[in-house]
Design a protein around this motif. Structure first.
Motif, mmCIF file in Angstrom:
data_model
loop_
_atom_site.group_PDB
_atom_site.id
_atom_site.type_symbol
_atom_site.label_atom_id
_atom_site.label_comp_id
_atom_site.label_asym_id
_atom_site.label_seq_id
_atom_site.Cartn_x
_atom_site.Cartn_y
_atom_site.Cartn_z
ATOM 1 N N ASP A 248 0.829 -1.208 0.000
ATOM 2 C CA ASP A 248 0.000 0.000 0.000
ATOM 3 C C ASP A 248 0.862 1.256 0.000
ATOM 4 O OD1 ASP A 248 -2.503 -1.145 -0.126
ATOM 5 O OD2 ASP A 248 -2.869 -1.091 2.046
ATOM 6 N N GLN A 249 2.020 1.166 0.642
ATOM 7 C CA GLN A 249 2.919 2.320 0.734
ATOM 8 C C GLN A 249 3.418 2.774 -0.638
ATOM 9 O OE1 GLN A 249 6.205 1.435 3.379
ATOM 10 N NE2 GLN A 249 4.921 0.206 4.723
ATOM 11 N N VAL A 250 3.455 1.833 -1.593
ATOM 12 C CA VAL A 250 4.067 2.125 -2.892
ATOM 13 C C VAL A 250 3.128 1.814 -4.052
ATOM 14 C CG1 VAL A 250 6.449 1.852 -2.085
ATOM 15 C CG2 VAL A 250 5.156 -0.163 -2.848
ATOM 16 N N MET A 251 1.826 1.756 -3.806
ATOM 17 C CA MET A 251 0.899 1.345 -4.855
ATOM 18 C C MET A 251 0.933 2.261 -6.073
ATOM 19 S SD MET A 251 -0.501 -1.557 -4.616
ATOM 20 C CE MET A 251 -1.758 -1.424 -5.883
ATOM 21 N N ASP A 252 1.103 3.554 -5.862
ATOM 22 C CA ASP A 252 1.171 4.470 -7.001
ATOM 23 C C ASP A 252 2.370 4.121 -7.893
ATOM 24 O OD1 ASP A 252 -1.071 5.782 -6.157
ATOM 25 O OD2 ASP A 252 0.012 7.468 -5.247
ATOM 26 N N LYS A 253 3.489 3.803 -7.267
ATOM 27 C CA LYS A 253 4.683 3.427 -8.032
ATOM 28 C C LYS A 253 4.512 2.087 -8.729
ATOM 29 C CE LYS A 253 7.922 5.939 -5.066
ATOM 30 N NZ LYS A 253 9.103 5.824 -4.154
ATOM 31 N N LEU A 254 3.809 1.171 -8.067
ATOM 32 C CA LEU A 254 3.570 -0.133 -8.682
ATOM 33 C C LEU A 254 2.653 0.008 -9.897
ATOM 34 C CD1 LEU A 254 3.056 -2.410 -5.524
ATOM 35 C CD2 LEU A 254 5.131 -2.137 -6.904
ATOM 36 N N LYS A 255 1.633 0.828 -9.775
ATOM 37 C CA LYS A 255 0.700 1.018 -10.889
ATOM 38 C C LYS A 255 1.378 1.653 -12.093
ATOM 39 C CE LYS A 255 -3.504 1.378 -8.081
ATOM 40 N NZ LYS A 255 -4.601 2.289 -7.590
ATOM 41 N N SER A 256 2.270 2.586 -11.832
ATOM 42 C CA SER A 256 2.979 3.260 -12.922
ATOM 43 C C SER A 256 4.198 2.465 -13.406
ATOM 44 C CB SER A 256 3.446 4.639 -12.466
ATOM 45 O OG SER A 256 4.452 4.528 -11.456
ATOM 46 N N LYS A 257 4.526 1.419 -12.682
ATOM 47 C CA LYS A 257 5.705 0.583 -12.951
ATOM 48 C C LYS A 257 7.014 1.344 -12.760
ATOM 49 C CE LYS A 257 3.111 -2.390 -16.060
ATOM 50 N NZ LYS A 257 2.971 -2.955 -17.428
ATOM 51 N N GLU A 258 6.922 2.428 -12.001
ATOM 52 C CA GLU A 258 8.149 3.101 -11.573
ATOM 53 C C GLU A 258 8.943 2.132 -10.691
ATOM 54 O OE1 GLU A 258 9.494 6.874 -8.721
ATOM 55 O OE2 GLU A 258 7.416 6.708 -9.443
ATOM 56 N N LEU A 259 8.218 1.381 -9.877
ATOM 57 C CA LEU A 259 8.781 0.310 -9.069
ATOM 58 C C LEU A 259 8.112 -0.992 -9.490
ATOM 59 C CD1 LEU A 259 10.292 -0.906 -6.566
ATOM 60 C CD2 LEU A 259 8.272 -0.257 -5.203
ATOM 61 N N ILE A 260 8.922 -2.029 -9.730
ATOM 62 C CA ILE A 260 8.361 -3.322 -10.099
ATOM 63 C C ILE A 260 8.694 -4.361 -9.022
ATOM 64 C CG2 ILE A 260 8.428 -2.838 -12.555
ATOM 65 C CD1 ILE A 260 10.905 -4.763 -12.692
ATOM 66 N N ILE A 261 7.792 -5.300 -8.866
ATOM 67 C CA ILE A 261 8.005 -6.419 -7.948
ATOM 68 C C ILE A 261 7.850 -7.715 -8.729
ATOM 69 C CG2 ILE A 261 7.111 -7.690 -5.959
ATOM 70 C CD1 ILE A 261 6.257 -5.040 -4.724
ATOM 71 N N ILE A 262 8.878 -8.538 -8.689
ATOM 72 C CA ILE A 262 8.851 -9.883 -9.263
ATOM 73 C C ILE A 262 8.986 -10.850 -8.094
ATOM 74 C CG2 ILE A 262 9.861 -11.462 -10.947
ATOM 75 C CD1 ILE A 262 8.988 -8.830 -12.196
ATOM 76 N N ALA A 263 8.133 -11.880 -8.054
ATOM 77 C CA ALA A 263 8.145 -12.779 -6.906
ATOM 78 C C ALA A 263 8.117 -14.240 -7.320
ATOM 79 C CB ALA A 263 6.951 -12.477 -5.990
ATOM 80 N N GLY A 264 8.707 -15.057 -6.487
ATOM 81 C CA GLY A 264 8.689 -16.495 -6.682
ATOM 82 C C GLY A 264 7.442 -17.112 -6.074
ATOM 83 N N ASP A 265 6.935 -18.138 -6.750
ATOM 84 C CA ASP A 265 5.835 -18.989 -6.304
ATOM 85 C C ASP A 265 4.460 -18.427 -6.672
ATOM 86 O OD1 ASP A 265 7.613 -20.892 -5.297
ATOM 87 O OD2 ASP A 265 7.762 -19.839 -3.397
ATOM 88 N N THR A 266 3.501 -19.351 -6.720
ATOM 89 C CA THR A 266 2.145 -19.007 -7.160
ATOM 90 C C THR A 266 1.099 -19.697 -6.281
ATOM 91 O OG1 THR A 266 2.383 -20.778 -8.822
ATOM 92 C CG2 THR A 266 2.688 -18.508 -9.585
#
Length: 329
Positions: A248-266
Motif C-alpha cells: 500500500d505504501q508504494v501502490m502508485d509506483k507499482l501502478k505506474s511501474k516506476e517500481l516493479i516487484i517480481i516474486a517467486g511462487d504461485t
C-alpha cells in the motif's frame, strides 16, 4: 479449483518418525525445511494424495520437518532421528545444504536418500540418488527475463533471499544475476546492463514472512527511487495482510511501474496479490507435484531401478502479457 489451488492451514507440530502410520507399512519420509511455510504444505497435500491413491501399498508417505523454517539444526536432527530409527527411504529439502551434507556423510545411511525442493551443493550430490523439484537456476533466469521486459534499461534492484545456506535460493539468485548482467558467475550486479544492487541488499528472510515484510517496508522507505524488488522466494506474500500493508505504501509506483516487484511462487495468496496489482510477475514452482511424485521415486530407488537425476517439475509464469496460472488460481 484444482489441486494446486488448495489452501489449507499449516501444521503446527512436527510429526515423530513414524507417528500415525500403520505399523505394517514401510516409511517413505519427506523432510521439509519447516512446517510454518505454506509452500511446504502443498508438498504435504501431494504426499497425502499419493497415500489416498495407494492405500494397499506396503509403503506409507510421512511428511515432517521442524516447526520453524529457521530451525536448521532441528531439520538435521529430524533426519538423523528418522535414519536412526529406520525408514525405507527419505527425501530431504535441506535448509542448510552444507550442514545436511556433513550429517549425511557421518551417518552413511544404508537406505536411499534423495532431495526434494532444495538440493545439496554440487560437490555433495554423491550423497543423494536424485533431486526432485524446480530447476532453480532457470527460475532465477525467468525472474530476470520478466524484470528486463518491465525495465529494459535496468535500474536499482534489491534481491530478497532466504537462508544463507539454502542451495535452491542461491541458485535462483545466481540465475537472476547471470541473466540480468549477461555474464556468468556474477556475485553482485554493479551496473551490468544497467542493473545495480543497492547497498544493504540482498536481504535474508530466514524463511520468515514477518521479517520479509519488514525488510520490504524498510527498503522502500530507505530507497524511494528503487526500481525493482525481487522476492527470490515468496515469503512476504505468505502473509497476505502484512504484504498488502507494505505494498500500500508504494501502490502508485507499482501502478505506474516506476517500481516493479517480481516474486517467486504461485500459491493462492500470491496469485491474488498479482491480480490486485501488488506484483508484476510471479514465477511459480509445483510443490504439490513434488509431494505427489516423491513416494514413487523413492520406491523406484528402493527397487534399484534407474532414476534420472535431476527430475524437474516445471514452472508457471504469470505476467502482464499472460496472467496464465495466476488468472485461474
Amino acid at each position: 479449483m484444482n489441486k494446486f489451488g488448495l489452501w489449507v492451514g499449516v501444521a503446527t507440530l512436527a510429526l515423530s518418525a513414524t507417528a500415525g502410520l500403520a505399523q505394517d507399512k514401510k516409511t517413505l519420509a519427506i523432510v521439509v525445511k519447516g512446517l510454518d511455510n505454506p509452500f511446504f504444505e502443498q508438498i504435504n497435500l501431494g504426499c497425502q494424495k499419493w497415500m489416498s491413491e495407494n492405500a494397499d501399498s506396503e509403503y506409507a508417505c510421512l511428511y515432517t520437518g521442524p516447526a520453524s523454517s529457521a530451525d536448521e539444526a532441528g531439520e538435521v536432527q529430524i533426519v538423523d532421528d528418522l535414519l536412526t530409527k529406520g525408514v525405507a527411504a527419505i527425501a530431504i529439502s535441506p535448509s542448510n545444504a552444507p550442514a545436511m551434507a556433513t550429517r549425511l556423510r557421518e551417518l552413511a545411511p544404508s537406505v536411499p536418500v534423495m532431495t526434494i525442493d532444495a538440493d545439496l551443493l554440487e560437490a555433495d550430490h554423491s550423497l543423494r540418488k536424485t533431486y526432485l523439484g524446480t530447476d532453480n537456476y532457470l527460475m532465477g533466469v525467468k525472474m530476470a527475463e520478466e524484470a528486463a521486459k518491465l525495465k529494459p534499461e535496468g535500474g536499482s534492484v534489491c534481491l530478497q533471499l532466504g537462508n544463507v545456506g539454502a542451495a535452491n535460493i542461491n541458485a535462483r539468485a545466481q540465475g537472476f544475476r547471470d541473466t540480468a548482467s549477461g555474464e556468468k558467475g556474477i556475485e553482485r550486479l554493479t551496473g551490468q546492463k544497467g542493473w545495480t544492487e543497492i547497498d544493504g541488499c540482498p536481504v535474508y528472510t530466514n524463511d520468515q514472512a514477518d521479517l520479509a515484510n519488514q525488510q520490504m517496508a524498510d527498503t522502500f522507505t530507505a530507497n524511494p527511487d528503487l526500481d525493482a524488488f525481487i522476492l527470490i522466494g515468496g515469503w512476504a506474500q505468505f502473509a497476505p495482510q502484512a504484504y498488502a500493508q507494505v505494498t500500500d505504501q508504494v501502490m502508485d509506483k507499482l501502478k505506474s511501474k516506476e517500481l516493479i516487484i517480481i516474486a517467486g511462487d504461485t500459491l493462492p495468496p500470491q496469485t491474488q496479490a498479482f491480480r490486485d496489482g501488488r506484483s508484476h510477475a510471479q514465477v511459480g514452482q509445483r510443490p504439490f507435484e513434488m509431494g505427489y511424485k516423491a513416494p514413487d521415486v523413492m520406491i523406484q530407488l528402493i527397487k534399484g531401478e534407474t532414476v534420472e537425476d535431476p527430475l524437474f517439475t516445471g514452472l508457471d509464469v504469470c505476467n502482464g502479457e499472460d496472467a496464465g496460472f495466476c488468472a485461474k488460481n
